[in-house]
Design a protein around this motif. Structure first.
Motif, PDB file in Angstrom:
ATOM      1  N   PHE A   1     -40.043   4.269 -16.880  1.00  0.00           N
ATOM      2  CA  PHE A   1     -39.727   5.201 -15.789  1.00  0.00           C
ATOM      3  C   PHE A   1     -38.229   5.279 -15.512  1.00  0.00           C
ATOM      4  O   PHE A   1     -37.754   6.287 -14.997  1.00  0.00           O
ATOM      5  CB  PHE A   1     -40.489   4.829 -14.510  1.00  0.00           C
ATOM      6  N   ARG A   2     -37.475   4.247 -15.856  1.00  0.00           N
ATOM      7  CA  ARG A   2     -36.030   4.267 -15.615  1.00  0.00           C
ATOM      8  C   ARG A   2     -35.229   4.666 -16.843  1.00  0.00           C
ATOM      9  O   ARG A   2     -34.048   4.972 -16.722  1.00  0.00           O
ATOM     10  CB  ARG A   2     -35.568   2.885 -15.143  1.00  0.00           C
TER      11      ARG A   2
ATOM     12  N   LYS B   1     -48.001   0.857 -12.365  1.00  0.00           N
ATOM     13  CA  LYS B   1     -48.788   1.509 -11.327  1.00  0.00           C
ATOM     14  C   LYS B   1     -49.165   2.909 -11.787  1.00  0.00           C
ATOM     15  O   LYS B   1     -48.485   3.496 -12.613  1.00  0.00           O
ATOM     16  CB  LYS B   1     -47.932   1.595 -10.070  1.00  0.00           C
ATOM     17  N   THR B   2     -50.235   3.453 -11.226  1.00  0.00           N
ATOM     18  CA  THR B   2     -50.591   4.857 -11.424  1.00  0.00           C
ATOM     19  C   THR B   2     -50.395   5.551 -10.087  1.00  0.00           C
ATOM     20  O   THR B   2     -50.864   5.075  -9.054  1.00  0.00           O
ATOM     21  CB  THR B   2     -52.051   5.008 -11.896  1.00  0.00           C
ATOM     22  N   ILE B   3     -49.649   6.651 -10.125  1.00  0.00           N
ATOM     23  CA  ILE B   3     -49.376   7.396  -8.896  1.00  0.00           C
ATOM     24  C   ILE B   3     -49.982   8.790  -8.973  1.00  0.00           C
ATOM     25  O   ILE B   3     -50.311   9.278 -10.052  1.00  0.00           O
ATOM     26  CB  ILE B   3     -47.856   7.485  -8.618  1.00  0.00           C
TER      27      ILE B   3
ATOM     28  N   ARG C   1     -44.451   3.111 -16.044  1.00  0.00           N
ATOM     29  CA  ARG C   1     -44.315   2.021 -16.997  1.00  0.00           C
ATOM     30  C   ARG C   1     -42.889   1.483 -16.979  1.00  0.00           C
ATOM     31  O   ARG C   1     -41.961   2.211 -16.650  1.00  0.00           O
ATOM     32  CB  ARG C   1     -44.696   2.489 -18.405  1.00  0.00           C
ATOM     33  N   ALA C   2     -42.718   0.215 -17.319  1.00  0.00           N
ATOM     34  CA  ALA C   2     -41.400  -0.418 -17.328  1.00  0.00           C
ATOM     35  C   ALA C   2     -41.158  -1.114 -18.660  1.00  0.00           C
ATOM     36  O   ALA C   2     -42.048  -1.773 -19.203  1.00  0.00           O
ATOM     37  CB  ALA C   2     -41.286  -1.425 -16.193  1.00  0.00           C
TER      38      ALA C   2
ATOM     39  N   ASP D   1     -47.366  -8.007  -7.576  1.00  0.00           N
ATOM     40  CA  ASP D   1     -46.489  -7.905  -6.415  1.00  0.00           C
ATOM     41  C   ASP D   1     -46.297  -6.464  -5.971  1.00  0.00           C
ATOM     42  O   ASP D   1     -46.166  -6.186  -4.793  1.00  0.00           O
ATOM     43  CB  ASP D   1     -45.137  -8.557  -6.695  1.00  0.00           C
ATOM     44  N   LEU D   2     -46.281  -5.526  -6.909  1.00  0.00           N
ATOM     45  CA  LEU D   2     -46.118  -4.115  -6.545  1.00  0.00           C
ATOM     46  C   LEU D   2     -47.316  -3.604  -5.756  1.00  0.00           C
ATOM     47  O   LEU D   2     -47.187  -2.732  -4.933  1.00  0.00           O
ATOM     48  CB  LEU D   2     -45.944  -3.256  -7.815  1.00  0.00           C
ATOM     49  N   ASP D   3     -48.488  -4.143  -6.043  1.00  0.00           N
ATOM     50  CA  ASP D   3     -49.699  -3.676  -5.382  1.00  0.00           C
ATOM     51  C   ASP D   3     -49.942  -4.353  -4.033  1.00  0.00           C
ATOM     52  O   ASP D   3     -50.817  -3.934  -3.295  1.00  0.00           O
ATOM     53  CB  ASP D   3     -50.910  -3.900  -6.292  1.00  0.00           C
ATOM     54  N   GLU D   4     -49.211  -5.384  -3.719  1.00  0.00           N
ATOM     55  CA  GLU D   4     -49.440  -6.106  -2.454  1.00  0.00           C
ATOM     56  C   GLU D   4     -48.796  -5.404  -1.286  1.00  0.00           C
ATOM     57  O   GLU D   4     -47.914  -4.646  -1.373  1.00  0.00           O
ATOM     58  CB  GLU D   4     -48.895  -7.539  -2.563  1.00  0.00           C
TER      59      GLU D   4
END
Length: 80
Positions: free
Chosen positions: A18-19, A32-34, A45-46, A77-80
């Motif tokens: 993504f970056r 994550k899926t947005i 994705r990273a 951690d991203l989902d918390e």
């Protein structure tokens, strides 16, 4: 842990970071899926470089909060 040990904690598959989309397909992890406002679903994705940067940020945050830190949990951690 060294760089490779941290990267080995994740499951990698080819994708676009993504970056760094200009880099094209490279080993990435699914973060994550947005749901964009335009509709549909978009996987975020990273790449390895970004995952290591995220790990450094998580370690710094944990240290600042006097919280425990262990690598390999960027996605959780991203989902918390």
């Amino acid at each position: 842990m060294d760089r490779q040990q941290i990267l080995d904690l994740y499951q990698w598959s080819d994708g676009t970071c993504f970056r760094h989309p200009a880099e094209g397909a490279q080993p990435t992890i699914h973060l994550k899926t947005i749901r964009p406002t335009a509709g549909g679903l978009q996987d975020v994705r990273a790449c390895q470089t970004c995952v290591l940067e995220l790990e450094i940020q998580h370690a710094a945050t944990a240290a600042a909060e006097s919280a425990p830190y262990s690598p390999g949990h960027v996605v959780r951690d991203l989902d918390e």
